[in-house]
Design a protein around this motif. Structure first.
Motif, PDB file in Angstrom:
ATOM      1  N   ALA A   1     -11.233  -9.009   3.182  1.00 48.19           N
ATOM      2  CA  ALA A   1     -11.918  -7.913   3.693  1.00 48.19           C
ATOM      3  C   ALA A   1     -11.362  -6.570   3.362  1.00 48.19           C
ATOM      4  CB  ALA A   1     -11.685  -8.192   5.370  1.00 48.19           C
ATOM      5  N   SER A   2     -10.016  -6.695   3.192  1.00 48.16           N
ATOM      6  CA  SER A   2      -9.361  -5.330   2.987  1.00 48.16           C
ATOM      7  C   SER A   2      -9.685  -4.932   1.475  1.00 48.16           C
ATOM      8  CB  SER A   2      -7.810  -5.312   3.085  1.00 48.16           C
ATOM      9  OG  SER A   2      -7.275  -6.342   2.532  1.00 48.16           O
ATOM     10  N   THR A   3      -9.922  -5.893   0.431  1.00 48.14           N
ATOM     11  CA  THR A   3     -10.228  -5.554  -0.740  1.00 48.14           C
ATOM     12  C   THR A   3     -11.698  -5.178  -0.618  1.00 48.14           C
ATOM     13  OG1 THR A   3      -9.028  -7.422  -1.626  1.00 48.14           O
ATOM     14  CG2 THR A   3     -10.677  -6.575  -3.047  1.00 48.14           C
ATOM     15  N   ALA A   4     -12.834  -5.789   0.027  1.00 47.94           N
ATOM     16  CA  ALA A   4     -13.922  -5.279   0.021  1.00 47.94           C
ATOM     17  C   ALA A   4     -13.986  -3.787   0.674  1.00 47.94           C
ATOM     18  CB  ALA A   4     -14.847  -6.074   1.302  1.00 47.94           C
ATOM     19  N   VAL A   5     -13.359  -3.385   1.514  1.00 46.99           N
ATOM     20  CA  VAL A   5     -13.294  -2.113   2.342  1.00 46.99           C
ATOM     21  C   VAL A   5     -12.703  -1.044   1.222  1.00 46.99           C
ATOM     22  CG1 VAL A   5     -12.139  -0.701   3.939  1.00 46.99           C
ATOM     23  CG2 VAL A   5     -13.030  -2.800   4.608  1.00 46.99           C
ATOM     24  N   LEU A   6     -11.702  -1.548   0.502  1.00 43.43           N
ATOM     25  CA  LEU A   6     -11.109  -0.637  -0.710  1.00 43.43           C
ATOM     26  C   LEU A   6     -12.174  -0.058  -1.590  1.00 43.43           C
ATOM     27  CD1 LEU A   6      -7.573  -1.803  -0.754  1.00 43.43           C
ATOM     28  CD2 LEU A   6      -8.373   0.290   0.250  1.00 43.43           C
ATOM     29  N   LEU A   7     -12.984  -1.285  -2.248  1.00 41.60           N
ATOM     30  CA  LEU A   7     -13.862  -1.283  -2.879  1.00 41.60           C
ATOM     31  C   LEU A   7     -15.152  -0.286  -2.552  1.00 41.60           C
ATOM     32  CD1 LEU A   7     -13.865  -4.643  -4.911  1.00 41.60           C
ATOM     33  CD2 LEU A   7     -13.260  -2.580  -5.688  1.00 41.60           C
ATOM     34  N   ALA A   8     -15.545  -0.370  -1.134  1.00 41.18           N
ATOM     35  CA  ALA A   8     -16.504   0.335  -0.778  1.00 41.18           C
ATOM     36  C   ALA A   8     -16.099   1.850  -0.639  1.00 41.18           C
ATOM     37  CB  ALA A   8     -16.877  -0.183   0.657  1.00 41.18           C
ATOM     38  N   GLY A   9     -14.961   2.002  -0.430  1.00 43.26           N
ATOM     39  CA  GLY A   9     -14.340   3.515  -0.127  1.00 43.26           C
ATOM     40  C   GLY A   9     -14.248   4.110  -1.660  1.00 43.26           C
ATOM     41  N   LEU A  10     -14.174   3.301  -2.629  1.00 40.46           N
ATOM     42  CA  LEU A  10     -13.858   3.826  -3.986  1.00 40.46           C
ATOM     43  C   LEU A  10     -15.453   4.182  -4.532  1.00 40.46           C
ATOM     44  CD1 LEU A  10     -12.439   4.301  -6.744  1.00 40.46           C
ATOM     45  CD2 LEU A  10     -12.912   1.838  -7.175  1.00 40.46           C
ATOM     46  N   ALA A  11     -16.251   3.192  -4.175  1.00 39.07           N
ATOM     47  CA  ALA A  11     -17.693   3.753  -4.416  1.00 39.07           C
ATOM     48  C   ALA A  11     -18.084   4.869  -3.691  1.00 39.07           C
ATOM     49  CB  ALA A  11     -18.495   2.407  -4.349  1.00 39.07           C
ATOM     50  N   ILE A  12     -18.061   4.832  -2.476  1.00 35.71           N
ATOM     51  CA  ILE A  12     -18.392   6.142  -1.715  1.00 35.71           C
ATOM     52  C   ILE A  12     -17.746   7.380  -2.299  1.00 35.71           C
ATOM     53  CG2 ILE A  12     -18.163   7.366   0.575  1.00 35.71           C
ATOM     54  CD1 ILE A  12     -18.487   4.517   1.594  1.00 35.71           C
ATOM     55  N   GLY A  13     -16.337   7.274  -2.761  1.00 30.49           N
ATOM     56  CA  GLY A  13     -15.780   8.468  -3.348  1.00 30.49           C
ATOM     57  C   GLY A  13     -16.354   8.608  -4.754  1.00 30.49           C
ATOM     58  N   LEU A  14     -16.659   7.852  -5.427  1.00 30.60           N
ATOM     59  CA  LEU A  14     -17.498   8.294  -6.744  1.00 30.60           C
ATOM     60  C   LEU A  14     -18.768   8.796  -6.719  1.00 30.60           C
ATOM     61  CD1 LEU A  14     -16.257   4.866  -8.922  1.00 30.60           C
ATOM     62  CD2 LEU A  14     -15.606   7.565  -8.921  1.00 30.60           C
ATOM     63  N   VAL A  15     -19.537   8.245  -5.461  1.00 31.24           N
ATOM     64  CA  VAL A  15     -20.752   8.869  -5.426  1.00 31.24           C
ATOM     65  C   VAL A  15     -20.583  10.418  -4.869  1.00 31.24           C
ATOM     66  CG1 VAL A  15     -22.790   8.865  -3.858  1.00 31.24           C
ATOM     67  CG2 VAL A  15     -22.097   6.775  -5.031  1.00 31.24           C
ATOM     68  N   ALA A  16     -19.554  10.754  -3.959  1.00 32.97           N
ATOM     69  CA  ALA A  16     -19.347  11.878  -3.448  1.00 32.97           C
ATOM     70  C   ALA A  16     -18.947  12.940  -4.480  1.00 32.97           C
ATOM     71  CB  ALA A  16     -18.403  11.965  -2.388  1.00 32.97           C
ATOM     72  N   ILE A  17     -18.113  12.553  -5.526  1.00 33.53           N
ATOM     73  CA  ILE A  17     -17.672  13.322  -6.429  1.00 33.53           C
ATOM     74  C   ILE A  17     -18.955  13.754  -7.580  1.00 33.53           C
ATOM     75  CG2 ILE A  17     -16.280  13.358  -8.763  1.00 33.53           C
ATOM     76  CD1 ILE A  17     -14.249  11.606  -7.039  1.00 33.53           C
ATOM     77  N   ASN A  18     -19.777  12.723  -7.675  1.00 35.05           N
ATOM     78  CA  ASN A  18     -20.951  12.992  -8.392  1.00 35.05           C
ATOM     79  C   ASN A  18     -21.866  14.031  -7.873  1.00 35.05           C
ATOM     80  OD1 ASN A  18     -22.586  12.738 -10.550  1.00 35.05           O
ATOM     81  ND2 ASN A  18     -23.640  10.803  -9.659  1.00 35.05           N
ATOM     82  N   ILE A  19     -22.106  13.844  -6.663  1.00 35.27           N
ATOM     83  CA  ILE A  19     -22.809  14.778  -5.856  1.00 35.27           C
ATOM     84  C   ILE A  19     -22.335  16.326  -5.840  1.00 35.27           C
ATOM     85  CG2 ILE A  19     -23.681  15.533  -3.524  1.00 35.27           C
ATOM     86  CD1 ILE A  19     -24.179  12.462  -3.025  1.00 35.27           C
ATOM     87  N   VAL A  20     -20.843  16.226  -5.647  1.00 37.15           N
ATOM     88  CA  VAL A  20     -20.253  17.710  -5.729  1.00 37.15           C
ATOM     89  C   VAL A  20     -20.185  18.205  -6.930  1.00 37.15           C
ATOM     90  CG1 VAL A  20     -18.081  18.755  -5.480  1.00 37.15           C
ATOM     91  CG2 VAL A  20     -18.667  17.129  -3.880  1.00 37.15           C
ATOM     92  N   GLN A  21     -20.092  17.465  -8.105  1.00 35.19           N
ATOM     93  CA  GLN A  21     -20.203  18.016  -9.466  1.00 35.19           C
ATOM     94  C   GLN A  21     -21.696  18.488  -9.860  1.00 35.19           C
ATOM     95  OE1 GLN A  21     -18.436  15.148 -12.072  1.00 35.19           O
ATOM     96  NE2 GLN A  21     -16.462  16.066 -11.900  1.00 35.19           N
ATOM     97  N   GLY A  22     -22.603  17.537  -9.478  1.00 34.89           N
ATOM     98  CA  GLY A  22     -23.898  18.094  -9.631  1.00 34.89           C
ATOM     99  C   GLY A  22     -24.326  19.398  -8.997  1.00 34.89           C
ATOM    100  N   ASP A  23     -23.853  19.537  -7.927  1.00 37.32           N
ATOM    101  CA  ASP A  23     -24.078  20.759  -7.047  1.00 37.32           C
ATOM    102  C   ASP A  23     -23.246  22.025  -7.545  1.00 37.32           C
ATOM    103  OD1 ASP A  23     -25.717  19.441  -5.057  1.00 37.32           O
ATOM    104  OD2 ASP A  23     -23.977  19.465  -3.520  1.00 37.32           O
TER     105      ASP A  23
END
Length: 164
Positions: A92-114
């Protein structure tokens, strides 16, 4: 193949090799002088006395994993704790960490696009409102020049501006 079978197989192979070496030595021993053959006999007896006795395995050894970080060349390898796996909370902790990593990568992509969109919009606005020829905007350093001009106009600190 289990570990105990591997150990037994290795012992059998070592014994076979020893028997072949002994047979070769014995075949040539009849041609040696008596003194040398006696010295060889004593050396063989000493070697047999010091040879490694095979360990008798009374029970099956328990294999468990230890939690550790091991070094293999330039990389580090994570070892698991005892048991068959990390368990529910580990997964469960591994899944939460992987989800957090994916969300962080998407947020970075959005900010850089903006940021890219804002830079392009600034360049377009400067191109449309300025009297410079379009060839000036193909210069690689011109975008940096526009950024510094925009920064000075929009409220750079008073220490950056020369006093008049």
């Amino acid at each position: 193949m289990s570990t105990s079978h591997q150990v037994q197989r290795d012992d059998i192979l070592q014994n076979r090799f020893g028997l072949r070496v002994a047979a070769r030595l014995s075949a040539g021993a009849s041609e040696l002088p008596h003194e040398l053959s006696e010295r060889l006999r004593v050396a063989r007896q000493q070697a047999l006395a010091h040879r490694k006795r095979p360990a008798v395995v009374a029970h099956r050894p328990v294999v468990s994993r230890a939690a550790a970080v091991m070094r293999q060349g330039p990389a580090a390898v994570l070892g698991l704790g005892g048991g068959d796996g990390p368990g529910f909370w580990g997964r469960a902790s591994t899944a939460v960490l992987l989800a957090g990593l994916a969300i962080g990568l998407v947020a970075i992509n959005i900010v850089q696009g903006d940021d890219r969109a804002v830079d392009i919009a600034d360049l377009d606005a400067a191109l449309l409102t300025d009297d410079l020829p379009p060839q000036a905007y193909t210069d690689p350093g011109f975008l940096q020049f526009l950024k510094t001009q925009h920064h000075e106009r929009s409220g750079g600190s008073s220490s950056d501006r020369p006093e008049t």
